[in-house]
Design an enzyme around this catalytic site. Structure first.
Site, PDB file in Angstrom:
ATOM      1  N   GLU A 177       0.854  -1.188   0.000  1.00  0.00           N
ATOM      2  CA  GLU A 177       0.000   0.000   0.000  1.00  0.00           C
ATOM      3  C   GLU A 177       0.888   1.235   0.000  1.00  0.00           C
ATOM      4  OE1 GLU A 177      -3.356   2.335   2.750  1.00  0.00           O
ATOM      5  OE2 GLU A 177      -2.536   0.411   3.400  1.00  0.00           O
ATOM      6  N   ASN A 235      -4.653   5.133  -2.001  1.00  0.00           N
ATOM      7  CA  ASN A 235      -5.838   5.666  -1.344  1.00  0.00           C
ATOM      8  C   ASN A 235      -6.445   6.798  -2.171  1.00  0.00           C
ATOM      9  OD1 ASN A 235      -6.024   4.426   1.567  1.00  0.00           O
ATOM     10  ND2 ASN A 235      -3.854   4.786   1.185  1.00  0.00           N
ATOM     11  N   GLU A 267      -8.136   2.142  -2.645  1.00  0.00           N
ATOM     12  CA  GLU A 267      -8.785   1.984  -1.341  1.00  0.00           C
ATOM     13  C   GLU A 267      -9.569   3.247  -1.001  1.00  0.00           C
ATOM     14  OE1 GLU A 267      -6.017   0.879   1.670  1.00  0.00           O
ATOM     15  OE2 GLU A 267      -5.287  -0.892   0.592  1.00  0.00           O
ATOM     16  N   ASP A 297     -11.990   0.438   2.780  1.00  0.00           N
ATOM     17  CA  ASP A 297     -11.023   0.551   3.869  1.00  0.00           C
ATOM     18  C   ASP A 297     -11.731   0.821   5.195  1.00  0.00           C
ATOM     19  OD1 ASP A 297      -8.570   0.607   5.059  1.00  0.00           O
ATOM     20  OD2 ASP A 297      -7.927   2.510   4.200  1.00  0.00           O
ATOM     21  N   GLU A 354      -6.181  -5.254   9.027  1.00  0.00           N
ATOM     22  CA  GLU A 354      -5.233  -4.152   9.221  1.00  0.00           C
ATOM     23  C   GLU A 354      -4.750  -4.108  10.670  1.00  0.00           C
ATOM     24  OE1 GLU A 354      -5.960  -0.401   6.652  1.00  0.00           O
ATOM     25  OE2 GLU A 354      -7.894  -0.888   7.527  1.00  0.00           O
TER      26      GLU A 354
END
Length: 402
Positions: A177, A235, A267, A297, A354
């Protein structure tokens, strides 16, 4: 005697208890030990001696001032973790465990009365043995001006870090990520919490996003040249999805790198999608039709999660880290995690946990059937070259000569 290179502050209004705790902490090898009898005293101590790793704090029924102190010191970056040194009712303890991460603190645990040196030793060691996040400044007193942000983007102070997503069963890296950190000339490495609202207000989100997209695609292309696919997640903010030209520009960027859309994931937080516009939904559909993956997310942090799964074309769920941190607090978090995993399987969606910070959390998630995870225990956010070195140390690139 153990040697623990930790800085510890003991906050307790009872002189005898405070003295006993200080002596125990020193016996355990912590030579930088400070003490305070009140919240105000503790704040003055921190202002004089600087940040500490752990506060051993009393939260009795009149302990609201101590909570104010913890909030203030956490926002100032002066405290990292907390040990509660009095017995709390189970519901109060559970709430305290939920609150501390929201304040930016790690709650290591509780040592009741009478104070047990072995229990204290275990908690201090747990702090020492846990992966430590990079020193990210949370100094909220940094005044971020619009001009500073513009200069930061132009001068490349906004740096892209990459955090691995890992298969929890075989520990193979499935992707990374992309995250932004500001290398502030005065404040050091600054969290996005400090500057993202200014970025959005200045309408610089796309400029930052496409710079990050290029950084991530450079990394992906490097690995594909050696026959190793590496999915890179980025993101997106809901406000960006209202831009009718966004998807076309993403498509052009992918084409310029000669990379497939299937290699990237976007995300979006569920809380930002509560009032998704027609343009937002259309852009999400266009991204999926291109072949990109979409991830919802912080799943479970809002109240519209299930409705969003039904309405929008996501194919990945990222389970909010608060559920992972609460694994030890009772059966509720396990039930939520198990249900989310089952939901993902029934909908044909990948589930990523996460915020995995400990080996115990990793082990429990595997038992619950979770396959993919992300967190400091598995791999911290790293700059590109640091990530490449880390990945090569695990599995050298084919054709790299190593």
């Amino acid at each position: 005697m153990l040697f623990l290179p930790l800085r510890v502050l003991v906050l307790n209004d009872n002189f005898f208890q405070r003295t006993a705790i200080v002596n125990m902490v020193r016996r355990l090898g912590c030579d930088a030990v400070f003490d305070a009898a009140s919240a105000n005293h503790a704040w003055h101590v921190l202002c004089q001696v600087g940040p500490v790793d752990i506060v051993v704090c009393d939260l009795h029924k009149d302990g609201m001032e101590n909570l104010d102190f913890l909030r203030r010191s956490a926002l100032s970056g002066l405290v990292r973790s907390v040990i509660i040194n009095n017995s709390l009712a189970e519901d109060v303890q559970r709430t305290a465990r939920q609150l501390m991460p929201l304040l930016g603190l790690k709650m290591l645990g509780e040592v009741g009365s009478p104070f047990n040196i072995n229990a204290l030793s275990d908690l201090l060691m747990s702090y020492k043995n846990e992966p430590t996040p990079p020193a990210v400044s949370r100094c909220m007193n940094i005044v971020v001006s619009d001009e500073e942000v513009r200069v930061a983007i132009v001068e490349g102070q906004m740096e892209t870090y990459f955090q691995p997503k890992v298969n929890l069963i075989n520990l193979q890296v499935s992707g990374v990520e992309a995250l932004t950190r500001w290398n502030h000339p005065r404040g050091g490495i600054v969290s996005p919490v400090v500057f993202m609202s200014t970025i959005e207000r200045c309408e610089l989100l796309n400029q930052l996003f496409f710079a990050q997209l290029e950084h991530g695609l450079h990394l992906q292309r490097q690995y594909l040249m050696h026959g190793q696919p590496l999915n890179v997640a980025f993101n997106l903010q809901p406000s960006q999805l209202s831009d009718v030209g966004l998807v076309s520009r993403i498509k052009e960027t992918l084409a310029s790198f000669k990379l497939p859309a299937a290699g990237v994931t976007f995300e979006l937080t569920e809380t930002g999608l509560v009032d998704a516009s027609a343009e937002c939904i259309e852009n999400l559909l266009r991204l999926r039709l291109m072949g990109c993956r979409l991830s919802i997310d912080d799943f479970g942090s809002g109240f519209s999660s299930l409705r969003r799964l039904c309405q929008l074309p996501f194919n990945e769920i990222k389970l909010d880290g608060e559920f992972i941190q609460a694994l030890d607090d009772g059966p509720r978090s396990r039930a939520v995690i198990s249900s989310t995993i089952a939901l993902g399987e029934s909908l044909g969606m990948t589930v990523v946990a996460e915020g995995i910070e400990t080996q115990d959390q990793h082990r429990e998630l595997v038992k619950l059937g979770c396959v993919l995870g992300q967190g400091y225990f598995l791999g911290k956010p790293m700059k590109k070259q640091e990530l490449v070195n880390w990945l090569q140390s695990r599995a050298p690139l084919r054709g790299s000569g190593r």
